[in-house]
Scaffold this motif. Structure first.
Motif, short mmCIF file in Angstrom:
data_model
loop_
_atom_site.label_atom_id
_atom_site.label_comp_id
_atom_site.label_asym_id
_atom_site.label_seq_id
_atom_site.Cartn_x
_atom_site.Cartn_y
_atom_site.Cartn_z
N ALA A 170 59.29 67.74 40.81
CA ALA A 170 59.20 68.71 39.72
C ALA A 170 60.63 69.10 39.38
CB ALA A 170 58.39 69.93 40.13
N ILE A 171 61.07 68.72 38.19
CA ILE A 171 62.47 68.91 37.80
C ILE A 171 62.53 69.83 36.59
CG2 ILE A 171 64.54 67.75 36.93
CD1 ILE A 171 63.57 65.20 38.40
N LEU A 172 63.35 70.88 36.70
CA LEU A 172 63.58 71.82 35.61
C LEU A 172 65.04 71.74 35.18
CD1 LEU A 172 61.73 75.00 36.93
CD2 LEU A 172 60.86 73.32 35.29
N LEU A 173 65.26 71.57 33.89
CA LEU A 173 66.62 71.51 33.35
C LEU A 173 66.80 72.56 32.26
CD1 LEU A 173 66.91 67.64 32.75
CD2 LEU A 173 67.61 68.91 34.78
N GLU A 174 67.95 73.20 32.26
CA GLU A 174 68.31 74.01 31.11
C GLU A 174 68.62 73.06 29.96
OE1 GLU A 174 68.22 77.24 30.84
OE2 GLU A 174 68.01 77.85 32.96
N GLU A 175 68.26 73.43 28.74
CA GLU A 175 68.51 72.55 27.59
C GLU A 175 69.99 72.19 27.47
OE1 GLU A 175 68.00 72.36 22.71
OE2 GLU A 175 67.24 74.11 23.81
N SER A 176 70.86 73.09 27.87
CA SER A 176 72.30 72.83 27.77
C SER A 176 72.72 71.60 28.57
CB SER A 176 73.09 74.05 28.26
OG SER A 176 72.70 74.42 29.57
N LEU A 178 71.35 68.82 28.60
CA LEU A 178 71.20 67.66 27.74
C LEU A 178 72.39 67.49 26.80
CD1 LEU A 178 67.48 68.30 26.65
CD2 LEU A 178 68.30 67.05 28.67
N ARG A 179 73.19 68.53 26.66
CA ARG A 179 74.28 68.54 25.68
C ARG A 179 75.65 68.31 26.31
NH1 ARG A 179 72.08 68.79 20.35
NH2 ARG A 179 69.97 69.66 20.60
N TYR A 180 75.76 68.46 27.63
CA TYR A 180 77.05 68.24 28.28
C TYR A 180 77.34 66.75 28.31
CZ TYR A 180 76.60 73.08 29.90
OH TYR A 180 76.45 74.45 29.96
N ARG A 181 78.45 66.33 27.74
CA ARG A 181 78.74 64.89 27.59
C ARG A 181 79.46 64.35 28.82
NH1 ARG A 181 79.61 63.67 21.14
NH2 ARG A 181 77.87 64.98 20.44
N ILE A 182 78.70 64.20 29.89
CA ILE A 182 79.25 63.63 31.12
C ILE A 182 79.48 62.13 30.92
CG2 ILE A 182 78.86 63.28 33.58
CD1 ILE A 182 79.06 66.24 32.75
N GLY A 183 80.73 61.69 31.06
CA GLY A 183 81.03 60.27 30.94
C GLY A 183 81.17 59.78 29.52
N GLY A 184 81.04 60.65 28.54
CA GLY A 184 81.19 60.23 27.15
C GLY A 184 79.86 59.96 26.45
N THR A 185 79.95 59.64 25.18
CA THR A 185 78.78 59.50 24.32
C THR A 185 77.83 58.40 24.79
OG1 THR A 185 80.03 60.29 22.41
CG2 THR A 185 78.01 59.06 21.96
N ASP A 186 78.35 57.21 25.07
CA ASP A 186 77.49 56.09 25.45
C ASP A 186 76.77 56.36 26.76
OD1 ASP A 186 78.27 54.77 23.18
OD2 ASP A 186 79.72 53.47 24.18
N VAL A 187 77.48 56.92 27.75
CA VAL A 187 76.87 57.22 29.04
C VAL A 187 75.75 58.24 28.87
CG1 VAL A 187 77.26 58.30 31.30
CG2 VAL A 187 78.89 56.62 30.41
N MET A 188 76.00 59.28 28.07
CA MET A 188 74.97 60.30 27.87
C MET A 188 73.78 59.77 27.10
SD MET A 188 75.29 63.07 29.48
CE MET A 188 73.92 63.90 28.69
N ALA A 189 74.02 58.91 26.13
CA ALA A 189 72.90 58.32 25.38
C ALA A 189 72.00 57.53 26.32
CB ALA A 189 73.44 57.42 24.26
#
Length: 281
Positions: A170-176, A178-189
């Motif tokens: 059971a995993i809970l994430l804050e929406e934020s 999803l917005r932190y760009r860890i590793g850059g755009t391609d990695v996050m996508a």
């Protein structure tokens, strides 16, 4: 919730209370106990208050003086647990990131129910290899560790096989998150796309707490992993904290349940993840 850094001290105080109960049951004052062990009286006082951690020898001597030898091993086990609660990253990672990853494999394998809350990062069980590489590379550079990132990534990816076993997540994430760009755009996508796939796994439940949720009752707290009802792990800037006190475990479980009520699931969660992916463009 209790500040994570206070957990060790609370546990030491609880151990001290047990020592005081054993002493009182034996009909001894702190002075009498100290004299029988050839200690200064302040030593006994500091143990009971939690101001000083007793050694294993101290605990056995205490029990012997109180005629409570049968309590000794349980006290020693408790003390060992307390000393293992707060581990500095530099100590845990002194042999490299690969070793640090391997050290938790037995815990992951024996845990049946994982409850994970993260206000900062996508958590380990549902990370992509590229996301893991970005995280561990940053940790290596920030903490000046030996370069064994590829080997550490391999271990963490292998650990993720538990997601396909008889374990529940059971995993809970804050929406934020999803917005932190860890590793850059391609990695996050790629990471967010994988998160959508993971949601379809029967063993995985993913909830997203929207940024516009009403937080008047419960604000974001520190990220934590709750393993069954036995252990909570909290990652601090300087250290890795393990919480084992029953009342604290109950607090984390209650907080997880309350956070879960703020989250959205299914199509609503997918919509938030998809929106985050689109924002990368």
């Amino acid at each position: 919730m209790t500040s994570p850094s206070s957990s060790v001290q609370e546990a030491r105080k609880a151990l001290g209370q047990r020592l005081a109960e054993i002493r009182k049951a034996a009909g001894l004052t702190k002075r009498a106990l100290a004299q029988s062990l050839d200690w200064h009286e302040s030593k006994a006082s500091r143990f009971e208050s939690g101001a000083r951690a007793p050694s294993e020898r101290d605990l056995r001597d205490w029990c012997s003086a109180c005629g409570a030898e049968g309590e000794a091993e349980d006290l020693v086990s408790t003390a060992r647990g307390i000393e293992g609660m707060y581990v500095e990253w530099r100590k845990m990672e002194r042999h490299g990131l690969k070793w640090a990853q391997e050290s938790v494999v037995p815990l992951w394998e024996r845990t049946e129910r994982f409850r994970i809350y993260s206000p900062w990062l996508i958590p380990g069980p549902v990370q992509t290899a590229s996301y893991i590489t970005a995280l561990l590379t940053s940790i290596r550079d920030r903490r000046g560790l030996i370069d064994d990132v590829p080997a550490a990534v391999k271990v963490r990816v292998e650990k993720q096989q538990v997601v396909y076993g008889n374990h529940k997540f059971a995993i809970l994430l804050e929406e934020s998150v999803l917005r932190y760009r860890i590793g850059g755009t391609d990695v996050m996508a790629g990471q967010l796309g994988y998160l959508l796939s993971a949601m379809a796994l029967p063993s995985v439940s993913i909830g997203i707490i929207p940024q516009d949720a009403d937080r008047s009752g419960l604000w974001p707290v520190e990220g934590f992993f709750l393993y069954d009802d036995e252990l909570v792990n909290v990652e601090l800037i300087s250290a890795h904290l393990s919480v084992v006190q029953r009342h604290e475990l109950a607090m984390y479980a209650k907080t997880f349940s309350e956070l879960a009520e703020l989250a959205v699931y299914g199509p609503a969660a997918r919509e938030l993840i998809t929106a985050a992916i689109e924002s990368l463009g």
